[in-house]
Write a protein that holds these residues in place. Structure first.
Motif, short mmCIF file in Angstrom:
data_model
loop_
_atom_site.label_atom_id
_atom_site.label_comp_id
_atom_site.label_asym_id
_atom_site.label_seq_id
_atom_site.Cartn_x
_atom_site.Cartn_y
_atom_site.Cartn_z
N GLU A 110 0.83 -1.21 0.00
CA GLU A 110 0.00 0.00 0.00
C GLU A 110 0.87 1.26 0.00
OE1 GLU A 110 -3.14 0.15 2.93
OE2 GLU A 110 -3.60 -1.96 2.62
N LEU A 111 1.99 1.20 0.71
CA LEU A 111 2.90 2.35 0.73
C LEU A 111 3.49 2.57 -0.67
CD1 LEU A 111 4.40 4.59 2.19
CD2 LEU A 111 6.14 2.91 2.85
N ALA A 112 3.91 1.50 -1.32
CA ALA A 112 4.45 1.61 -2.68
C ALA A 112 3.39 2.17 -3.63
CB ALA A 112 4.94 0.24 -3.17
N ASP A 113 2.14 1.71 -3.46
CA ASP A 113 1.05 2.20 -4.30
C ASP A 113 0.80 3.69 -4.02
OD1 ASP A 113 -1.12 1.78 -6.21
OD2 ASP A 113 -2.45 2.11 -4.49
N ALA A 114 0.89 4.09 -2.75
CA ALA A 114 0.71 5.50 -2.39
C ALA A 114 1.78 6.36 -3.07
CB ALA A 114 0.78 5.67 -0.87
N VAL A 115 3.02 5.88 -3.08
CA VAL A 115 4.12 6.60 -3.75
C VAL A 115 3.80 6.77 -5.23
CG1 VAL A 115 6.53 6.42 -4.51
CG2 VAL A 115 5.92 5.93 -2.12
N ARG A 116 3.35 5.70 -5.88
CA ARG A 116 3.04 5.77 -7.32
C ARG A 116 1.90 6.76 -7.59
NH1 ARG A 116 3.32 -0.03 -6.47
NH2 ARG A 116 5.39 -0.72 -7.13
N ARG A 117 0.90 6.75 -6.74
CA ARG A 117 -0.25 7.64 -6.94
C ARG A 117 0.13 9.10 -6.72
NH1 ARG A 117 -4.56 5.15 -3.19
NH2 ARG A 117 -5.90 6.80 -3.98
N VAL A 118 0.95 9.36 -5.69
CA VAL A 118 1.42 10.72 -5.45
C VAL A 118 2.27 11.18 -6.63
CG1 VAL A 118 3.08 12.04 -4.04
CG2 VAL A 118 1.27 10.71 -2.93
N HIS A 119 3.13 10.30 -7.14
CA HIS A 119 3.98 10.64 -8.29
C HIS A 119 3.12 10.97 -9.51
CE1 HIS A 119 6.56 9.51 -11.83
NE2 HIS A 119 7.33 10.38 -11.21
N ALA A 120 1.98 10.30 -9.63
CA ALA A 120 1.08 10.53 -10.77
C ALA A 120 0.24 11.79 -10.61
CB ALA A 120 0.17 9.31 -10.95
N GLY A 121 0.42 12.50 -9.48
CA GLY A 121 -0.31 13.74 -9.28
C GLY A 121 -1.59 13.59 -8.48
N LEU A 122 -1.82 12.40 -7.93
CA LEU A 122 -3.02 12.18 -7.13
C LEU A 122 -2.75 12.49 -5.67
CD1 LEU A 122 -4.07 8.78 -8.74
CD2 LEU A 122 -4.95 11.05 -9.29
N ARG A 123 -3.82 12.65 -4.90
CA ARG A 123 -3.68 12.88 -3.46
C ARG A 123 -4.05 11.58 -2.74
NH1 ARG A 123 -5.50 18.49 -0.89
NH2 ARG A 123 -3.36 18.99 -1.41
N VAL A 124 -3.22 11.19 -1.78
CA VAL A 124 -3.42 9.94 -1.05
C VAL A 124 -3.50 10.25 0.44
CG1 VAL A 124 -2.47 7.67 -0.53
CG2 VAL A 124 -2.07 8.68 -2.77
N VAL A 125 -4.61 9.84 1.07
CA VAL A 125 -4.78 10.10 2.50
C VAL A 125 -5.29 8.84 3.18
CG1 VAL A 125 -6.05 11.45 4.22
CG2 VAL A 125 -5.26 12.55 2.12
N ASP A 126 -4.69 8.51 4.33
CA ASP A 126 -5.16 7.39 5.13
C ASP A 126 -6.65 7.60 5.42
OD1 ASP A 126 -5.70 6.44 8.15
OD2 ASP A 126 -4.20 5.12 7.24
#
Length: 201
Positions: A110-126
């Motif tokens: 999930e952390l790796a996926d969060a990194v990918r999503r943030v890199h893609a310009g998305l916002r990720v919040v627990d």
């Protein structure tokens, strides 16, 4: 390849995160620092795409580091990864320009996926923290009240706080009294603790 900067004052945590993230084929840890005030320089030097920032670090906290990155290295996105999942921290981090906020016990995938999503310009919040933040509302403290509570946290006297903040002792007492009232505390020490627990400091 997504280039990562890790900023955490605990070397063991940094090393564990680096080991986990380096297992991913598309992620590469290119820099590690133990202080918040080293983040901008490390991001520039390494060409990092995403900085994973702890909240509580010496020099500059992770929220301050996120704001500094947004201002000085806008190409590097900030993802807060912290033990302290406090509602006030989430709101302050997003206001500072962080693209995401997750807690350290997040599973590695999930952390790796969060990194990918943030890199893609998305916002990720627990998600659990997002609900807590909406329920808790905004910090009732003003910037000056927060500043003086931080000074009080070290056990400084009203006279010492007044000298440091360039205010009169009466003004300091008024601000601290207001902060005590707003936090629902009975004492200055309790106000500091409640504000810290809520992530308002």
């Amino acid at each position: 390849m997504i280039r990562l900067l890790l900023a955490d004052d605990q070397a063991l945590v940094r090393g564990a995160l680096a080991a986990l993230l380096d297992l991913e084929a598309d992620l590469e840890v290119v820099a590690q620092v133990g202080r918040g005030d080293e983040v901008v320089e490390a991001a520039r030097a390494s060409g990092a795409d995403v900085a994973l920032l702890d909240v509580e670090m010496p020099g500059l906290d992770g929220i301050g580091a996120a704001a500094a990155l947004r201002a000085q290295v806008p190409g590097c996105r900030a993802l807060i990864v912290t033990t302290f999942g406090r509602p006030g921290y989430l709101r302050r981090a997003l206001d500072a320009g962080a693209s995401g906020f997750v807690v350290k016990d997040t599973p590695a995938e999930e952390l790796a996926d969060a990194v990918r999503r943030v890199h893609a310009g998305l916002r990720v919040v627990d998600p659990e923290l997002a609900v807590q933040t909406l329920t808790a509302g905004e910090s009732p403290l003003t910037g000056r009240e927060r500043e003086l509570l931080r000074l009080a946290e070290s056990g400084a006297t009203v006279a010492q706080i007044a000298s440091t903040a360039f205010l009169s002792e009466g003004t300091v007492r008024n601000y601290l009294s207001a902060a005590i009232g707003k936090t629902g505390a009975r004492t200055r020490a309790e106000a500091v603790r409640l504000a810290r627990d809520n992530g308002w400091l």
